[in-house]
Write a protein that holds these residues in place. Structure first.
Motif, PDB file in Angstrom:
ATOM      1  N   VAL A   1       0.783  -1.099  -0.187  1.00 41.21           N
ATOM      2  CA  VAL A   1      -0.037   0.196   0.040  1.00 41.21           C
ATOM      3  C   VAL A   1       0.785   1.397   0.085  1.00 41.21           C
ATOM      4  O   VAL A   1       1.598   1.556   1.026  1.00 41.21           O
ATOM      5  N   GLU A   2       0.719   1.932  -1.213  1.00 43.16           N
ATOM      6  CA  GLU A   2       1.539   3.321  -1.103  1.00 43.16           C
ATOM      7  C   GLU A   2       0.790   4.411  -0.689  1.00 43.16           C
ATOM      8  O   GLU A   2      -0.419   4.253  -0.511  1.00 43.16           O
ATOM      9  N   SER A   3       1.502   5.599  -0.207  1.00 45.90           N
ATOM     10  CA  SER A   3       0.930   6.909   0.402  1.00 45.90           C
ATOM     11  C   SER A   3       1.960   7.890   0.189  1.00 45.90           C
ATOM     12  O   SER A   3       3.030   7.552  -0.108  1.00 45.90           O
ATOM     13  N   GLY A   4       1.280   9.153   0.165  1.00 45.25           N
ATOM     14  CA  GLY A   4       2.346  10.244   0.238  1.00 45.25           C
ATOM     15  C   GLY A   4       2.329  10.850  -1.303  1.00 45.25           C
ATOM     16  O   GLY A   4       2.807  11.936  -1.388  1.00 45.25           O
ATOM     17  N   GLY A   5       1.469  10.391  -2.147  1.00 41.25           N
ATOM     18  CA  GLY A   5       1.397  11.389  -3.427  1.00 41.25           C
ATOM     19  C   GLY A   5       0.750  12.506  -3.326  1.00 41.25           C
ATOM     20  O   GLY A   5       0.083  12.694  -2.163  1.00 41.25           O
ATOM     21  N   GLY A   6       0.644  13.313  -4.424  1.00 40.50           N
ATOM     22  CA  GLY A   6      -0.074  14.384  -4.365  1.00 40.50           C
ATOM     23  C   GLY A   6       0.433  15.469  -5.500  1.00 40.50           C
ATOM     24  O   GLY A   6       1.199  15.247  -6.091  1.00 40.50           O
ATOM     25  N   LEU A   7      -0.078  16.679  -5.242  1.00 31.21           N
ATOM     26  CA  LEU A   7       0.293  17.638  -6.127  1.00 31.21           C
ATOM     27  C   LEU A   7       1.306  18.576  -5.482  1.00 31.21           C
ATOM     28  O   LEU A   7       1.186  18.939  -4.243  1.00 31.21           O
ATOM     29  N   VAL A   8       2.516  19.156  -6.084  1.00 32.68           N
ATOM     30  CA  VAL A   8       3.545  19.848  -5.629  1.00 32.68           C
ATOM     31  C   VAL A   8       4.122  20.568  -6.773  1.00 32.68           C
ATOM     32  O   VAL A   8       4.039  20.366  -7.951  1.00 32.68           O
ATOM     33  N   GLN A   9       4.583  21.877  -6.357  1.00 27.08           N
ATOM     34  CA  GLN A   9       5.108  22.946  -7.426  1.00 27.08           C
ATOM     35  C   GLN A   9       6.583  22.394  -7.766  1.00 27.08           C
ATOM     36  O   GLN A   9       7.356  21.724  -6.846  1.00 27.08           O
ATOM     37  N   PRO A  10       7.071  22.677  -8.906  1.00 28.86           N
ATOM     38  CA  PRO A  10       8.351  22.436  -9.304  1.00 28.86           C
ATOM     39  C   PRO A  10       9.416  22.954  -8.423  1.00 28.86           C
ATOM     40  O   PRO A  10       9.126  23.957  -7.921  1.00 28.86           O
TER      41      PRO A  10
ATOM     42  N   LEU B   1       8.447  15.776  -1.960  1.00 32.09           N
ATOM     43  CA  LEU B   1       7.558  14.552  -1.778  1.00 32.09           C
ATOM     44  C   LEU B   1       8.089  13.481  -0.980  1.00 32.09           C
ATOM     45  O   LEU B   1       9.213  13.050  -1.528  1.00 32.09           O
ATOM     46  N   ARG B   2       7.531  12.746  -0.188  1.00 33.13           N
ATOM     47  CA  ARG B   2       8.018  11.568   0.421  1.00 33.13           C
ATOM     48  C   ARG B   2       6.894  10.205   0.190  1.00 33.13           C
ATOM     49  O   ARG B   2       5.717  10.510   0.696  1.00 33.13           O
ATOM     50  N   LEU B   3       7.046   9.450  -0.529  1.00 39.59           N
ATOM     51  CA  LEU B   3       6.258   8.273  -0.813  1.00 39.59           C
ATOM     52  C   LEU B   3       6.743   7.140   0.194  1.00 39.59           C
ATOM     53  O   LEU B   3       7.895   6.920   0.470  1.00 39.59           O
ATOM     54  N   SER B   4       5.756   6.548   0.677  1.00 38.32           N
ATOM     55  CA  SER B   4       5.872   5.476   1.533  1.00 38.32           C
ATOM     56  C   SER B   4       5.235   4.056   0.852  1.00 38.32           C
ATOM     57  O   SER B   4       4.138   4.299   0.110  1.00 38.32           O
ATOM     58  N   CYS B   5       5.566   3.008   1.153  1.00 39.16           N
ATOM     59  CA  CYS B   5       4.902   1.641   0.607  1.00 39.16           C
ATOM     60  C   CYS B   5       5.007   0.841   1.838  1.00 39.16           C
ATOM     61  O   CYS B   5       6.172   0.173   2.267  1.00 39.16           O
ATOM     62  N   THR B   6       3.989   0.369   2.214  1.00 36.94           N
ATOM     63  CA  THR B   6       4.082  -0.419   3.440  1.00 36.94           C
ATOM     64  C   THR B   6       3.477  -1.966   3.087  1.00 36.94           C
ATOM     65  O   THR B   6       2.503  -1.993   2.229  1.00 36.94           O
TER      66      THR B   6
ATOM     67  N   THR C   1       1.949  14.740  -9.056  1.00 36.30           N
ATOM     68  CA  THR C   1       1.796  15.753  -9.943  1.00 36.30           C
ATOM     69  C   THR C   1       2.555  16.955  -9.582  1.00 36.30           C
ATOM     70  O   THR C   1       2.357  17.310  -8.687  1.00 36.30           O
ATOM     71  N   VAL C   2       3.684  17.311 -10.672  1.00 36.03           N
ATOM     72  CA  VAL C   2       4.371  18.452 -10.289  1.00 36.03           C
ATOM     73  C   VAL C   2       3.862  19.589 -11.270  1.00 36.03           C
ATOM     74  O   VAL C   2       4.086  19.546 -12.512  1.00 36.03           O
ATOM     75  N   SER C   3       3.402  20.660 -10.748  1.00 35.28           N
ATOM     76  CA  SER C   3       2.847  21.793 -11.711  1.00 35.28           C
ATOM     77  C   SER C   3       2.874  22.760 -10.790  1.00 35.28           C
ATOM     78  O   SER C   3       2.489  22.817  -9.448  1.00 35.28           O
TER      79      SER C   3
END
Length: 121
Positions: free
Chosen positions: A5-14, A18-23, A118-120
């Protein structure tokens, strides 16, 4: 049944981070390599980074120096710290585990469901 199960994604500016986790859930007998792939719309799934059970790491050239993969074996969790993000990093990120579920099972690859980054501006 084992799952990732991944978590930590999202929208961020250039330039952001971000830090993704996978448990993992369920019971793995042994986990060998953990890693991350990503897939942008209309493109193939590409390897981003891997970490072995001995903590050896490997990175795609496109993320070298910006991303850091790590694992917490006690928690059966793998992380992907992503810094200096660029629009071209936009993709669905998938974690995987090369693992066995018993002392008699064959090693196989297990996948997470993916998390959108998403990096925008």
């Amino acid at each position: 049944q084992v799952q990732l199960v991944e978590s930590g994604g999202g929208l961020v500016q250039p330039g952001g981070s971000l830090r993704l986790s996978c448990t993992t859930s369920g019971t793995f007998f042994k986990i060998y390599t953990l890693g991350w792939y990503r897939q942008a719309p209309g493109k193939q799934r590409d390897l981003v980074a891997t970490v072995t059970s001995g903590a050896n790491t490997n990175y795609a050239d496109s993320v070298m120096g910006r991303f850091t993969i790590s694992r917490d074996s006690a928690k059966n969790t793998v992380y992907l710290q992503m810094n200096s993000l660029k629009p071209e990093d936009t993709a669905v990120y998938y974690c995987y585990a090369d693992a066995t579920v018993s002392d008699r099972s064959m090693r196989r690859r297990y996948w997470g469901q993916g998390t959108q980054v998403t990096v925008s501006s």
